[in-house]
Design a protein around this motif. Structure first.
Motif, PDB file in Angstrom:
ATOM      1  N   THR A 137     -10.185   5.515  -1.187  1.00  0.00           N
ATOM      2  CA  THR A 137      -9.668   4.430  -2.035  1.00  0.00           C
ATOM      3  C   THR A 137      -8.713   3.549  -1.249  1.00  0.00           C
ATOM      4  O   THR A 137      -8.731   2.317  -1.376  1.00  0.00           O
ATOM      5  N   ILE A 138      -7.852   4.170  -0.437  1.00  0.00           N
ATOM      6  CA  ILE A 138      -6.909   3.395   0.372  1.00  0.00           C
ATOM      7  C   ILE A 138      -7.663   2.489   1.341  1.00  0.00           C
ATOM      8  O   ILE A 138      -7.337   1.307   1.489  1.00  0.00           O
ATOM      9  N   LEU A 156      -7.231  10.650  -1.251  1.00  0.00           N
ATOM     10  CA  LEU A 156      -7.029   9.234  -1.581  1.00  0.00           C
ATOM     11  C   LEU A 156      -7.539   8.300  -0.486  1.00  0.00           C
ATOM     12  O   LEU A 156      -7.643   7.088  -0.700  1.00  0.00           O
ATOM     13  N   VAL A 204       0.963   3.786  -3.248  1.00  0.00           N
ATOM     14  CA  VAL A 204       0.550   5.188  -3.112  1.00  0.00           C
ATOM     15  C   VAL A 204       1.702   6.114  -3.507  1.00  0.00           C
ATOM     16  O   VAL A 204       1.499   7.113  -4.219  1.00  0.00           O
ATOM     17  N   THR A 234       0.837  -1.207   0.000  1.00  0.00           N
ATOM     18  CA  THR A 234       0.000   0.000   0.000  1.00  0.00           C
ATOM     19  C   THR A 234       0.867   1.250   0.000  1.00  0.00           C
ATOM     20  O   THR A 234       0.623   2.191  -0.770  1.00  0.00           O
ATOM     21  N   TYR A 237      -4.715   3.517  -7.765  1.00  0.00           N
ATOM     22  CA  TYR A 237      -4.537   4.803  -7.079  1.00  0.00           C
ATOM     23  C   TYR A 237      -4.310   5.937  -8.079  1.00  0.00           C
ATOM     24  O   TYR A 237      -4.810   7.054  -7.892  1.00  0.00           O
TER      25      TYR A 237
END
Length: 310
Positions: free
Chosen positions: A224-225, A221, A99, A95, A187
């Motif tokens: 979405t994360i 973001l 990102v 992750t 992302y």
């Protein structure tokens, strides 16, 4: 009154007729889900039976939680530790990397170069694990690239496929290299949809790129994360079978650090002697995955209700 009822029924029928093409479009997916996800639920009872192939599922005798007792008394700690440990580490690491790469591609790379780098980082994701296993073998075999490089400095060769201590790092590198590209594209597609007016206003206020990223990009973001992490939590008890089985070449010397729930179930099924125990392991895996998703979503709902999936 009767006319009103007839009118309502007629309106519903007309709406249904208009929706028929959409139902037909969704029919193949519905059939696939029923066959692939719901029909196999019948076999869950094997986890609670002393299963014998000759007797079949219905003819085998019930044994209660005996299969679960055997599982937890033998290999449950090892396969659970490996599965959860790797998946949780990779969830956090991938992750962060995804990102970072998405922000880097969006903020730094030019438009023409962006397309090239998008294709480049997606390429590993599209490579088959069979090919990837051979690529890793080229590096790690006794006469491979790494051992040849070590020989140049007078260092003894390492038998990588018999040394468990190296494999947590090797598997982490391989997994990140293969998986990060897909998450990065997700992302990045989210970032592309952000309005430019936020960044223009930040520039007028004197905010640099770093402040724009920390104060605008990452907060935007966040939904979405959270969604991606929630989906990842649902897979926390499911390892990538191909990675742990093919890349490691199923080396028995590495089981201490590479044996996961999925590889354990596969070996139990192929040996044909532990159908009940393997079914118990899969059942245990599914229940815990479901519980983990519910727990994580409940935590998110407590902290930020609008970001929870349900």
């Amino acid at each position: 009154m009767d006319t009103l009822v007839v009118t309502k029924k007629g309106g519903r029928w007309r709406k249904f007729k208009k929706s028929i093409p959409f139902y037909l479009m969704g029919l193949p997916a519905m059939i696939y889900i029923i066959i692939n996800n719901y029909m196999p639920l019948y076999g869950l009872q094997i986890a609670f039976k002393d299963y014998r192939v000759i007797d079949g599922i219905t003819g085998s005798t019930w044994c209660g939680l005996k299969n679960f007792e055997f599982l937890f008394a033998s290999d449950a700690w090892r396969i659970t530790r490996n599965t959860v440990g790797y998946q949780f580490t990779w969830l956090i690491l991938n992750t962060i990397i995804s990102v970072f790469l998405a922000i880097f591609l969006n903020e730094v790379i030019g438009r023409r170069a962006k397309k090239f780098f998008q294709s480049l980082i997606m390429l590993p994701y599209l490579i088959s694990f069979v090919i990837l296993a051979y690529v890793v073998f080229v590096f790690l075999s006794d006469t491979g690239i790494l051992n040849t490089f070590l020989g140049l400095f007078g260092i003894d060769k390492i038998s990588w496929y018999t040394e468990p201590k190296y494999w947590p790092i090797i598997l982490t590198i391989v997994n990140s290299w293969k998986s990060v590209g897909f998450n990065t594209i997700i992302y990045l597609s989210t970032l592309v949809g952000f309005g430019k007016e936020y960044y223009e206003a930040a520039e007028l206020d004197g905010a640099g790129k770093w402040k724009q990223v920390t104060k605008i990009t990452i907060p935007m973001l966040k939904p979405t994360i959270i969604m991606m992490v929630t989906l990842g939590m649902g897979m926390i008890f499911r390892s990538d079978y191909s990675l742990f089985y093919q890349v490691t070449r199923n080396s028995g010397m590495l089981y201490e650090v590479t044996d996961t729930i999925d590889t354990y179930v596969f070996r139990a099924l192929t040996s044909g002697t532990n159908m009940g125990m393997s079914s118990a392991a899969a059942f245990y895996q599914s229940i815990v995955c479901f519980v983990m998703v519910m727990i994580f979503n409940a935590i998110v709902r407590k902290i930020s209700r609008e970001d929870a999936i349900f």
